[in-house]
Design a protein around this motif. Structure first.
Motif, PDB file in Angstrom:
ATOM      1  N   GLU A  59      31.195   3.791   3.290  1.00 33.25           N
ATOM      2  CA  GLU A  59      30.664   2.421   3.218  1.00 33.25           C
ATOM      3  C   GLU A  59      29.128   2.432   3.295  1.00 33.25           C
ATOM      4  O   GLU A  59      28.464   1.718   2.545  1.00 33.25           O
ATOM      5  CB  GLU A  59      31.240   1.557   4.346  1.00 33.25           C
ATOM      6  N   LEU A  60      28.584   3.227   4.208  1.00 28.80           N
ATOM      7  CA  LEU A  60      27.124   3.339   4.322  1.00 28.80           C
ATOM      8  C   LEU A  60      26.516   3.862   3.025  1.00 28.80           C
ATOM      9  O   LEU A  60      25.519   3.325   2.525  1.00 28.80           O
ATOM     10  CB  LEU A  60      26.740   4.265   5.482  1.00 28.80           C
ATOM     11  N   LEU A  61      27.116   4.919   2.469  1.00 28.91           N
ATOM     12  CA  LEU A  61      26.608   5.497   1.224  1.00 28.91           C
ATOM     13  C   LEU A  61      26.690   4.501   0.075  1.00 28.91           C
ATOM     14  O   LEU A  61      25.774   4.418  -0.746  1.00 28.91           O
ATOM     15  CB  LEU A  61      27.374   6.775   0.880  1.00 28.91           C
ATOM     16  N   GLN A  62      27.775   3.744   0.031  1.00 30.87           N
ATOM     17  CA  GLN A  62      27.930   2.734  -1.016  1.00 30.87           C
ATOM     18  C   GLN A  62      26.819   1.687  -0.922  1.00 30.87           C
ATOM     19  O   GLN A  62      26.185   1.365  -1.920  1.00 30.87           O
ATOM     20  CB  GLN A  62      29.310   2.071  -0.895  1.00 30.87           C
ATOM     21  N   GLU A  63      26.591   1.168   0.273  1.00 32.80           N
ATOM     22  CA  GLU A  63      25.567   0.136   0.457  1.00 32.80           C
ATOM     23  C   GLU A  63      24.169   0.677   0.197  1.00 32.80           C
ATOM     24  O   GLU A  63      23.349   0.022  -0.442  1.00 32.80           O
ATOM     25  CB  GLU A  63      25.649  -0.457   1.873  1.00 32.80           C
ATOM     26  N   LEU A  64      23.877   1.880   0.685  1.00 31.00           N
ATOM     27  CA  LEU A  64      22.554   2.470   0.472  1.00 31.00           C
ATOM     28  C   LEU A  64      22.336   2.832  -0.998  1.00 31.00           C
ATOM     29  O   LEU A  64      21.207   2.804  -1.489  1.00 31.00           O
ATOM     30  CB  LEU A  64      22.360   3.698   1.360  1.00 31.00           C
ATOM     31  N   GLY A  65      23.422   3.159  -1.698  1.00 32.48           N
ATOM     32  CA  GLY A  65      23.323   3.427  -3.127  1.00 32.48           C
ATOM     33  C   GLY A  65      22.972   2.187  -3.927  1.00 32.48           C
ATOM     34  O   GLY A  65      22.311   2.260  -4.958  1.00 32.48           O
ATOM     35  N   LEU A  66      23.388   1.048  -3.444  1.00 28.76           N
ATOM     36  CA  LEU A  66      23.075  -0.221  -4.101  1.00 28.76           C
ATOM     37  C   LEU A  66      21.672  -0.708  -3.764  1.00 28.76           C
ATOM     38  O   LEU A  66      21.003  -1.321  -4.585  1.00 28.76           O
ATOM     39  CB  LEU A  66      24.094  -1.290  -3.692  1.00 28.76           C
ATOM     40  N   ASN A  67      21.239  -0.447  -2.508  1.00 24.65           N
ATOM     41  CA  ASN A  67      19.925  -0.908  -2.068  1.00 24.65           C
ATOM     42  C   ASN A  67      19.411   0.025  -0.967  1.00 24.65           C
ATOM     43  O   ASN A  67      19.760  -0.149   0.205  1.00 24.65           O
ATOM     44  CB  ASN A  67      20.011  -2.350  -1.556  1.00 24.65           C
ATOM     45  N   ALA A  68      18.603   0.975  -1.345  1.00 19.85           N
ATOM     46  CA  ALA A  68      18.082   1.951  -0.381  1.00 19.85           C
ATOM     47  C   ALA A  68      17.085   1.321   0.583  1.00 19.85           C
ATOM     48  O   ALA A  68      16.772   1.920   1.612  1.00 19.85           O
ATOM     49  CB  ALA A  68      17.420   3.116  -1.121  1.00 19.85           C
ATOM     50  N   PHE A  86      18.196  -1.615   8.332  1.00 20.64           N
ATOM     51  CA  PHE A  86      19.357  -1.137   9.082  1.00 20.64           C
ATOM     52  C   PHE A  86      20.024  -2.263   9.857  1.00 20.64           C
ATOM     53  O   PHE A  86      21.241  -2.260  10.024  1.00 20.64           O
ATOM     54  CB  PHE A  86      18.963   0.003  10.019  1.00 20.64           C
ATOM     55  N   THR A  87      19.244  -3.223  10.331  1.00 21.78           N
ATOM     56  CA  THR A  87      19.842  -4.346  11.063  1.00 21.78           C
ATOM     57  C   THR A  87      20.760  -5.153  10.138  1.00 21.78           C
ATOM     58  O   THR A  87      21.846  -5.565  10.540  1.00 21.78           O
ATOM     59  CB  THR A  87      18.764  -5.270  11.652  1.00 21.78           C
ATOM     60  N   GLN A  88      20.326  -5.360   8.910  1.00 16.51           N
ATOM     61  CA  GLN A  88      21.136  -6.091   7.932  1.00 16.51           C
ATOM     62  C   GLN A  88      22.366  -5.270   7.537  1.00 16.51           C
ATOM     63  O   GLN A  88      23.463  -5.816   7.392  1.00 16.51           O
ATOM     64  CB  GLN A  88      20.290  -6.404   6.700  1.00 16.51           C
ATOM     65  N   LEU A  89      22.187  -3.964   7.407  1.00 12.96           N
ATOM     66  CA  LEU A  89      23.300  -3.075   7.083  1.00 12.96           C
ATOM     67  C   LEU A  89      24.344  -3.084   8.209  1.00 12.96           C
ATOM     68  O   LEU A  89      25.545  -3.151   7.951  1.00 12.96           O
ATOM     69  CB  LEU A  89      22.768  -1.662   6.842  1.00 12.96           C
ATOM     70  N   ALA A  90      23.860  -3.041   9.435  1.00  9.12           N
ATOM     71  CA  ALA A  90      24.759  -3.069  10.588  1.00  9.12           C
ATOM     72  C   ALA A  90      25.558  -4.370  10.609  1.00  9.12           C
ATOM     73  O   ALA A  90      26.770  -4.373  10.843  1.00  9.12           O
ATOM     74  CB  ALA A  90      23.960  -2.912  11.882  1.00  9.12           C
ATOM     75  N   GLU A  91      24.872  -5.468  10.353  1.00  5.59           N
ATOM     76  CA  GLU A  91      25.537  -6.772  10.337  1.00  5.59           C
ATOM     77  C   GLU A  91      26.584  -6.835   9.220  1.00  5.59           C
ATOM     78  O   GLU A  91      27.707  -7.303   9.428  1.00  5.59           O
ATOM     79  CB  GLU A  91      24.482  -7.867  10.132  1.00  5.59           C
ATOM     80  N   LYS A  92      26.230  -6.329   8.051  1.00  6.64           N
ATOM     81  CA  LYS A  92      27.136  -6.357   6.904  1.00  6.64           C
ATOM     82  C   LYS A  92      28.396  -5.520   7.150  1.00  6.64           C
ATOM     83  O   LYS A  92      29.495  -5.908   6.763  1.00  6.64           O
ATOM     84  CB  LYS A  92      26.397  -5.841   5.664  1.00  6.64           C
ATOM     85  N   LEU A  93      28.230  -4.372   7.814  1.00  4.70           N
ATOM     86  CA  LEU A  93      29.366  -3.483   8.079  1.00  4.70           C
ATOM     87  C   LEU A  93      30.022  -3.748   9.428  1.00  4.70           C
ATOM     88  O   LEU A  93      30.977  -3.072   9.804  1.00  4.70           O
ATOM     89  CB  LEU A  93      28.909  -2.016   7.991  1.00  4.70           C
ATOM     90  N   ARG A  94      29.455  -4.715  10.183  1.00  5.51           N
ATOM     91  CA  ARG A  94      29.983  -5.109  11.490  1.00  5.51           C
ATOM     92  C   ARG A  94      30.020  -3.942  12.476  1.00  5.51           C
ATOM     93  O   ARG A  94      31.030  -3.686  13.136  1.00  5.51           O
ATOM     94  CB  ARG A  94      31.364  -5.737  11.348  1.00  5.51           C
ATOM     95  N   ILE A  95      28.894  -3.235  12.526  1.00  6.87           N
ATOM     96  CA  ILE A  95      28.720  -2.147  13.486  1.00  6.87           C
ATOM     97  C   ILE A  95      27.356  -2.302  14.134  1.00  6.87           C
ATOM     98  O   ILE A  95      26.548  -3.132  13.719  1.00  6.87           O
ATOM     99  CB  ILE A  95      28.841  -0.747  12.807  1.00  6.87           C
ATOM    100  N   SER A  96      27.080  -1.500  15.156  1.00  7.85           N
ATOM    101  CA  SER A  96      25.798  -1.619  15.846  1.00  7.85           C
ATOM    102  C   SER A  96      24.677  -0.968  15.038  1.00  7.85           C
ATOM    103  O   SER A  96      24.906  -0.052  14.239  1.00  7.85           O
ATOM    104  CB  SER A  96      25.878  -0.960  17.227  1.00  7.85           C
ATOM    105  N   ASN A  97      23.485  -1.462  15.276  1.00  8.11           N
ATOM    106  CA  ASN A  97      22.292  -0.930  14.625  1.00  8.11           C
ATOM    107  C   ASN A  97      22.105   0.557  14.983  1.00  8.11           C
ATOM    108  O   ASN A  97      21.740   1.369  14.129  1.00  8.11           O
ATOM    109  CB  ASN A  97      21.075  -1.752  15.061  1.00  8.11           C
ATOM    110  N   SER A  98      22.375   0.919  16.232  1.00 15.64           N
ATOM    111  CA  SER A  98      22.213   2.313  16.651  1.00 15.64           C
ATOM    112  C   SER A  98      23.227   3.224  15.948  1.00 15.64           C
ATOM    113  O   SER A  98      22.907   4.371  15.624  1.00 15.64           O
ATOM    114  CB  SER A  98      22.324   2.460  18.172  1.00 15.64           C
TER     115      SER A  98
END
Length: 161
Positions: free
Chosen positions: A12-21, A25-37
């Motif tokens: 999931e992380l690779l998919q999202e980063l492939g779309l928008n590098a 990270f805060t937005q990515l964490a929110e989108k994947l429903r995981i912590s920023n850390s």
């Protein structure tokens, strides 16, 4: 073969980063429903494993005045002997953006951006053809690129049967 075992979250992380590098990270964490850390930890592990490289901006060659794009197949005079030295010499030509060691009749393939056909001719005749070990070239001009993409994490991570 991967040394690092990828799980669903990595994909999931690779998919999202492939779309928008550049996604924060805060937005990515929110989108994947995981912590920023956790995003930071996983991204660092993927970098350490060599799966993720550095994010770079893609330049538009045409907007920078390079309207000609070509692939050049290079045949060496002594087969694969001296291929490493030739690749290093080709690396010094700034208009060459990619160089691949290939199988078949030719030994190397490079991708070149040139301002126009005359500039391409100069690169071929004045620089590439004069390099030690070059026996001949075959040039293929590209009219347009239909698409260009990175490898999809979902396609890349399918298990072999």
């Amino acid at each position: 073969m991967l040394d690092y075992q990828l799980d669903y979250l990595d994909r999931e992380l690779l998919q999202e980063l492939g779309l928008n590098a550049k996604i924060p990270f805060t937005q990515l964490a929110e989108k994947l429903r995981i912590s920023n850390s956790l995003v930071h930890q996983r991204v660092n592990k993927l970098k350490d494993a060599g799966i993720l490289g550095d994010a770079v901006f893609k330049l538009d060659p045409e907007k920078l005045g390079y309207s000609t794009s070509a692939y050049v197949l290079i045949m060496l005079s002594h087969g694969k002997k001296g291929v490493e030295e030739l690749m290093n010499a080709l690396k010094e030509i700034p208009e060459i953006v990619e160089c691949a060691n290939i199988a078949g009749r030719y030994d190397l393939m490079v991708k070149i951006y040139a301002r126009d056909n005359a500039h391409l001719r100069d690169i071929l005749y004045d620089r590439i053809d004069k390099l030690d070990g070059v026996e001949g070239t075959n040039t293929i001009i590209s009219f347009e690129v239909a698409f260009s993409r990175g490898l999809s994490p979902m396609a890349a991570l399918k298990k072999e049967k």
